[in-house]
Scaffold this active site. Structure first.
Site, mmCIF file in Angstrom:
data_model
loop_
_atom_site.group_PDB
_atom_site.id
_atom_site.type_symbol
_atom_site.label_atom_id
_atom_site.label_comp_id
_atom_site.label_asym_id
_atom_site.label_seq_id
_atom_site.Cartn_x
_atom_site.Cartn_y
_atom_site.Cartn_z
ATOM 1 N N HIS A 24 8.801 5.097 -7.708
ATOM 2 C CA HIS A 24 7.696 5.555 -6.869
ATOM 3 C C HIS A 24 8.082 6.907 -6.266
ATOM 4 C CE1 HIS A 24 4.144 5.222 -4.393
ATOM 5 N NE2 HIS A 24 4.869 5.620 -3.362
ATOM 6 N N LEU A 62 -0.333 -4.657 -10.464
ATOM 7 C CA LEU A 62 -0.101 -5.972 -11.063
ATOM 8 C C LEU A 62 -0.177 -7.044 -9.977
ATOM 9 C CD1 LEU A 62 2.866 -4.931 -13.377
ATOM 10 C CD2 LEU A 62 0.561 -5.586 -14.136
ATOM 11 N N ASN A 79 10.463 -0.475 -10.665
ATOM 12 C CA ASN A 79 9.438 0.573 -10.636
ATOM 13 C C ASN A 79 10.019 1.817 -10.003
ATOM 14 O OD1 ASN A 79 6.751 1.750 -10.641
ATOM 15 N ND2 ASN A 79 6.651 1.339 -8.449
ATOM 16 N N GLU A 115 13.601 12.163 -10.299
ATOM 17 C CA GLU A 115 13.250 10.865 -10.888
ATOM 18 C C GLU A 115 13.966 10.678 -12.222
ATOM 19 O OE1 GLU A 115 9.036 9.869 -10.968
ATOM 20 O OE2 GLU A 115 8.647 11.221 -9.298
#
Ligand code: GRF
Length: 197
Positions: free
Chosen positions: A110, A94, A108, A175
């Site tokens: 990662h 983006l 976000n 995650e």
């Protein structure tokens, strides 16, 4: 006030599922929209089955016109009055034009211990470099790729016999723990970094 969350993805969406499943009960946010740049993304069907609004914006017709693609994404999310965007395996970079208005409201995940291994192929690069630990990071999104204030990290040991695939699978498990934990805090206004384990 309950925060309205949009989750952007491009693939299977296992992180999206972990986020959605956590957003219940006393959680300060609710899943409002799932957006993908790929109609085939598995996560889109899963979200639809749960009654979550979905949008697909195919990036391909836009070619190199990133601003055009981003303008369409912005137009599609506008009606949903979103408070927080979670990028969860969204494989489009983006530009600052999209990121700046969302700064402080977009996060976000990662799959590396940032600032190490920004970009792609993080697990093979970590193994090749002989790293003894790997992990994942949730961070606020800024115009710089895979940068921005750290909101949390989870660590895993790199085993001598790890392949990029086995390491990725163990990191992905983390995650699914880290991202919901961070979003819950972030939606409540807490940006203090989380450290797992
Ligand atoms: C995750 O490893 C995430 O960290 C990276 O892309 C992968 C997405 O997996 N950005 P999924 O679609 O959430 O299963």
């Amino acid at each position: 006030m309950t925060k309205r969350v949009a989750i952007f993805l491009s693939g299977g969406g296992s992180n999206m599922r972990a986020l959605v499943e956590d957003m219940a009960g006393d959680h300060p946010a609710r899943p409002t929209l799932v957006l993908s740049n790929k109609a085939s993304a598995g996560g889109i069907n899963w979200a639809q089955e749960r009654g979550i609004a979905t949008e697909v914006v195919d990036h391909r017709p836009y070619g190199a016109d990133r601003a055009g693609f981003e303008a369409e994404v912005a137009a599609r999310i506008a009606p949903f009055e979103i408070d927080i965007i979670c990028l969860a395996g969204f494989m489009r970079v983006l530009t600052a034009g999209f990121v700046m208005p969302w700064q402080g409201r977009m996060i976000n995940i990662h799959p590396s211990l940032l600032p190490k291994y920004r970009g792609l192929n993080t697990h093979s690069r970590a193994i090749e470099a002989g790293e003894r630990e790997a992990g994942c990071t949730v961070h606020e999104v800024t115009p710089e790729l895979d940068d921005g204030p750290n909101l949390g990290q989870a660590r895993v040991v790199v085993r001598p016999d790890d392949s990029p695939e086995t390491l990725a699978a163990r990191v992905l498990e983390q995650e699914h723990i880290l991202y919901p934990m961070v979003l819950r805090r972030f939606a409540a206004g807490d940006t203090t970094p989380v450290h797992l384990p």
